[in-house]
Write a protein that holds these residues in place. Structure first.
Motif, PDB file in Angstrom:
ATOM      1  N   GLY A  76       0.931  -1.269  -0.022  1.00 37.07           N
ATOM      2  CA  GLY A  76      -0.016   0.013   0.187  1.00 37.07           C
ATOM      3  C   GLY A  76       0.661   1.289   0.002  1.00 37.07           C
ATOM      4  O   GLY A  76       0.659   2.375  -0.652  1.00 37.07           O
ATOM      5  N   PHE A  77       1.946   1.184   0.763  1.00 37.77           N
ATOM      6  CA  PHE A  77       2.879   2.556   1.014  1.00 37.77           C
ATOM      7  C   PHE A  77       3.527   2.738  -0.485  1.00 37.77           C
ATOM      8  O   PHE A  77       3.460   3.862  -0.960  1.00 37.77           O
ATOM      9  CB  PHE A  77       3.849   1.993   2.078  1.00 37.77           C
ATOM     10  N   ILE A  78       4.205   1.889  -1.104  1.00 41.04           N
ATOM     11  CA  ILE A  78       4.954   2.121  -2.237  1.00 41.04           C
ATOM     12  C   ILE A  78       4.067   2.005  -3.155  1.00 41.04           C
ATOM     13  O   ILE A  78       4.358   2.951  -4.101  1.00 41.04           O
ATOM     14  CB  ILE A  78       6.145   0.971  -2.303  1.00 41.04           C
ATOM     15  N   GLY A  79       2.969   1.324  -3.245  1.00 39.37           N
ATOM     16  CA  GLY A  79       2.005   1.438  -4.436  1.00 39.37           C
ATOM     17  C   GLY A  79       1.475   2.833  -4.542  1.00 39.37           C
ATOM     18  O   GLY A  79       1.544   3.352  -5.589  1.00 39.37           O
ATOM     19  N   TYR A  80       1.192   3.269  -3.354  1.00 37.91           N
ATOM     20  CA  TYR A  80       0.652   4.805  -3.374  1.00 37.91           C
ATOM     21  C   TYR A  80       1.622   5.841  -3.962  1.00 37.91           C
ATOM     22  O   TYR A  80       1.414   6.711  -4.795  1.00 37.91           O
ATOM     23  CB  TYR A  80      -0.008   5.051  -2.102  1.00 37.91           C
ATOM     24  N   LEU A  81       2.758   5.595  -3.517  1.00 39.43           N
ATOM     25  CA  LEU A  81       3.921   6.636  -3.535  1.00 39.43           C
ATOM     26  C   LEU A  81       4.310   6.627  -5.131  1.00 39.43           C
ATOM     27  O   LEU A  81       4.479   7.397  -5.709  1.00 39.43           O
ATOM     28  CB  LEU A  81       5.119   6.237  -3.008  1.00 39.43           C
ATOM     29  N   ALA A  82       4.159   5.296  -5.647  1.00 38.64           N
ATOM     30  CA  ALA A  82       4.616   5.134  -7.160  1.00 38.64           C
ATOM     31  C   ALA A  82       3.461   5.720  -8.083  1.00 38.64           C
ATOM     32  O   ALA A  82       3.777   6.270  -9.278  1.00 38.64           O
ATOM     33  CB  ALA A  82       4.683   3.482  -7.625  1.00 38.64           C
ATOM     34  N   GLY A  83       2.156   5.719  -7.661  1.00 36.79           N
ATOM     35  CA  GLY A  83       0.932   6.331  -8.346  1.00 36.79           C
ATOM     36  C   GLY A  83       0.776   7.632  -7.921  1.00 36.79           C
ATOM     37  O   GLY A  83      -0.377   8.040  -8.275  1.00 36.79           O
ATOM     38  N   ALA A  84       1.458   8.271  -6.959  1.00 39.61           N
ATOM     39  CA  ALA A  84       0.822   9.449  -6.442  1.00 39.61           C
ATOM     40  C   ALA A  84       0.638  10.493  -7.485  1.00 39.61           C
ATOM     41  O   ALA A  84       1.591  10.950  -8.383  1.00 39.61           O
ATOM     42  CB  ALA A  84       2.091  10.037  -5.324  1.00 39.61           C
ATOM     43  N   PRO A  85      -0.301  11.370  -7.393  1.00 37.33           N
ATOM     44  CA  PRO A  85      -0.677  12.440  -8.291  1.00 37.33           C
ATOM     45  C   PRO A  85       0.168  13.487  -8.607  1.00 37.33           C
ATOM     46  O   PRO A  85       0.667  14.045  -9.427  1.00 37.33           O
ATOM     47  CB  PRO A  85      -2.201  12.695  -7.989  1.00 37.33           C
ATOM     48  N   SER A  86       0.925  13.746  -7.376  1.00 36.14           N
ATOM     49  CA  SER A  86       1.948  14.925  -7.266  1.00 36.14           C
ATOM     50  C   SER A  86       3.166  14.246  -6.783  1.00 36.14           C
ATOM     51  O   SER A  86       3.629  13.060  -6.660  1.00 36.14           O
ATOM     52  CB  SER A  86       1.546  15.916  -6.213  1.00 36.14           C
ATOM     53  N   ARG A  87       4.368  15.325  -6.920  1.00 34.89           N
ATOM     54  CA  ARG A  87       5.547  14.909  -6.356  1.00 34.89           C
ATOM     55  C   ARG A  87       5.666  14.600  -5.057  1.00 34.89           C
ATOM     56  O   ARG A  87       4.679  15.142  -4.051  1.00 34.89           O
ATOM     57  CB  ARG A  87       6.475  16.475  -6.366  1.00 34.89           C
ATOM     58  N   ILE A  88       6.488  13.720  -4.449  1.00 34.10           N
ATOM     59  CA  ILE A  88       6.603  13.147  -3.253  1.00 34.10           C
ATOM     60  C   ILE A  88       7.002  13.962  -2.205  1.00 34.10           C
ATOM     61  O   ILE A  88       8.093  14.635  -2.579  1.00 34.10           O
ATOM     62  CB  ILE A  88       7.395  11.566  -3.284  1.00 34.10           C
ATOM     63  N   ASN A  89       6.055  14.346  -1.399  1.00 31.94           N
ATOM     64  CA  ASN A  89       6.399  15.204  -0.366  1.00 31.94           C
ATOM     65  C   ASN A  89       6.133  14.580   0.988  1.00 31.94           C
ATOM     66  O   ASN A  89       5.498  13.652   1.176  1.00 31.94           O
ATOM     67  CB  ASN A  89       6.019  16.735  -0.475  1.00 31.94           C
ATOM     68  N   GLU A  90       6.410  15.364   2.026  1.00 34.06           N
ATOM     69  CA  GLU A  90       5.943  14.814   3.488  1.00 34.06           C
ATOM     70  C   GLU A  90       4.319  14.371   3.428  1.00 34.06           C
ATOM     71  O   GLU A  90       4.041  13.587   4.115  1.00 34.06           O
ATOM     72  CB  GLU A  90       6.264  16.104   4.432  1.00 34.06           C
ATOM     73  N   SER A  91       3.378  15.259   2.841  1.00 38.55           N
ATOM     74  CA  SER A  91       2.150  15.116   2.975  1.00 38.55           C
ATOM     75  C   SER A  91       1.588  13.850   1.976  1.00 38.55           C
ATOM     76  O   SER A  91       0.860  12.769   2.413  1.00 38.55           O
ATOM     77  CB  SER A  91       1.136  16.378   2.399  1.00 38.55           C
ATOM     78  N   VAL A  92       2.351  13.730   0.894  1.00 45.22           N
ATOM     79  CA  VAL A  92       2.204  12.348   0.229  1.00 45.22           C
ATOM     80  C   VAL A  92       2.546  11.168   0.845  1.00 45.22           C
ATOM     81  O   VAL A  92       2.066   9.976   1.125  1.00 45.22           O
ATOM     82  CB  VAL A  92       2.860  12.520  -1.338  1.00 45.22           C
ATOM     83  N   ILE A  93       3.922  11.283   1.576  1.00 45.89           N
ATOM     84  CA  ILE A  93       4.455  10.237   2.463  1.00 45.89           C
ATOM     85  C   ILE A  93       3.369   9.809   3.628  1.00 45.89           C
ATOM     86  O   ILE A  93       3.003   8.797   3.830  1.00 45.89           O
ATOM     87  CB  ILE A  93       5.894  10.485   2.941  1.00 45.89           C
ATOM     88  N   ARG A  94       2.604  10.670   4.133  1.00 41.15           N
ATOM     89  CA  ARG A  94       2.048  10.211   5.172  1.00 41.15           C
ATOM     90  C   ARG A  94       0.650   9.618   4.640  1.00 41.15           C
ATOM     91  O   ARG A  94       0.172   8.772   5.511  1.00 41.15           O
ATOM     92  CB  ARG A  94       1.540  11.759   6.141  1.00 41.15           C
ATOM     93  N   LYS A  95       0.099  10.238   3.685  1.00 39.93           N
ATOM     94  CA  LYS A  95      -0.846   9.396   2.939  1.00 39.93           C
ATOM     95  C   LYS A  95      -0.759   8.002   2.667  1.00 39.93           C
ATOM     96  O   LYS A  95      -1.395   7.167   2.846  1.00 39.93           O
ATOM     97  CB  LYS A  95      -1.651  10.077   1.552  1.00 39.93           C
ATOM     98  N   ALA A  96       0.525   8.019   1.962  1.00 40.10           N
ATOM     99  CA  ALA A  96       0.927   6.370   1.729  1.00 40.10           C
ATOM    100  C   ALA A  96       1.115   5.625   2.935  1.00 40.10           C
ATOM    101  O   ALA A  96       0.769   4.533   2.689  1.00 40.10           O
ATOM    102  CB  ALA A  96       2.416   6.568   1.027  1.00 40.10           C
ATOM    103  N   ILE A  97       1.419   6.422   4.179  1.00 34.57           N
ATOM    104  CA  ILE A  97       1.738   5.343   5.239  1.00 34.57           C
ATOM    105  C   ILE A  97       0.433   4.885   5.597  1.00 34.57           C
ATOM    106  O   ILE A  97       0.106   3.756   6.164  1.00 34.57           O
ATOM    107  CB  ILE A  97       2.251   6.307   6.416  1.00 34.57           C
TER     108      ILE A  97
END
Ligand code: AMP
Length: 308
Positions: free
Chosen positions: A247-268
């Motif tokens: 779930g974590f890496i899958g979300y980061l790989a498909g994230a709509p925006s650049r990976i930042n702190e907020s995207v990392i928290r959602k991925a967690i």
């Protein structure tokens, strides 16, 4: 050869594809489909396409490969070799946070030399799920300039291949392990000190999983702490760490925006949601039947649970 743009979100994941024999206080199962790459891909597929790199023996039931394909996982990098499939035998007592390994039979994995097919060498995201660090190195070295690489491990490899594992930390962006492994690898009891040690070896992010007590995500600038999703019945924790990583890496790989702190928290939190579904049954029974709406429903319930 596939267009590079199409490989943008695709994850190349190496790890075990296994037959697991498990006993928990609530039941037991013999030679069920398991393995770090299997669980990872079953979680990651909700967000990004995944190709699994692994080996199985000629005894591996065809229905398991058929299930992985049905879930949308690319199995073209899983080779079938003469011999027996990797087997893991473990048990849990009422402390479901720590598995007791009774037997690890590497079988066809003992001499596995992965060769990635040409089009998958352009995958932008690489996940090195729990397996021999030398196999993890061999896969990473065949991928052309990944934009994100992450790695997981387990006590078995810390005890048997520590040097190779520490060498790998230099080459990955994210390292994941559970709290016992973080302590064993770093030699530090305190998890903040252990995370500092891990980050000093190379990765930008260290994720320390704490079973039913949630997860800590460390970078050099920040720490994020998330509880586990509160469940009324936990059946078998096997694969929780791997589906979390999915779930974590899958979300980061498909994230709509650049990976930042907020995207990392959602991925967690997506990782936490996937892991919570996984522990509700043996093997892939629960997560194989889920849809994206189930994931969103529990993600929202998690927000309600933790809001203050
Ligand atoms: P987890 O509960 O997330 O740590 O993952 C459990 C899965 O890891 C099981 O399905 C096992 O087949 C697999 N596994 C256990 N030991 C090993 C090992 N030494 N190397 C690779 N995979 C393993």
């Amino acid at each position: 050869m596939q267009n590079n743009a199409l490989m943008k979100n695709k994850i190349l994941a190496v790890g075990s594809v296994a037959l697991d024999t498990i006993k928990t206080p609530f039941g037991k199962v013999k030679e069920a489909l398991g393995g770090s790459a299997t669980y990872f891909s079953a979680g990651a597929r909700f967000f990004s396409p995944v190709s699994v790199v692994a080996v199985v023996g000629t005894d591996f039931p065809k229905k398991h490969l058929a299930l992985m394909k049905r879930l949308g996982v690319d199995t073209s990098n899983i080779s079938i070799e003469e011999g027996k499939t990797f087997r893991w035998t473990g048990e849990y007592d009422f402390d479901l946070n720590s598995a007791k390994t009774l037997k690890t039979e590497l079988n066809v994995f003992a001499n596995f030399k992965p060769i990635i097919n040409p089009e998958n060498r352009f995958c932008r995201v690489v996940f090195l799920a729990n397996i021999d660090p030398e196999i993890q190195h061999a896969v990473l070295s065949q991928v052309k300039r990944p934009s994100l690489s992450a790695c997981d491990t387990m006590n078995y490899w810390i005890q048997n291949k520590k040097k190779s594992l520490v060498g790998l930390l230099k080459k990955v962006d994210i390292f994941l392990c559970n709290e016992g492994e973080a302590r064993e690898l770093s030699g530090e009891y305190n998890l903040i000190q252990a995370a500092r040690w891990l980050l000093s070896k190379g990765p930008r992010i260290a994720v320390i999983k704490k079973g039913e007590h949630g997860v800590l995500c460390f970078s050099r600038e920040s720490v994020f702490s998330a509880p586990a999703f509160l469940l009324e019945s936990v059946f078998d924790p096997t694969g929780a760490g791997d589906t979390f990583a999915g779930g974590f890496i899958g979300y980061l790989a498909g994230a709509p925006s650049r990976i930042n702190e907020s995207v990392i928290r959602k991925a967690i939190i997506y990782g936490t949601v996937l892991a919570s579904y996984n522990v509700e049954s043996f093997s892939l029974k629960r997560i194989a039947g889920l849809g994206r709406l189930d994931i969103e429903k529990r993600y929202k319930a998690f927000q309600v649970l933790t809001q203050f």
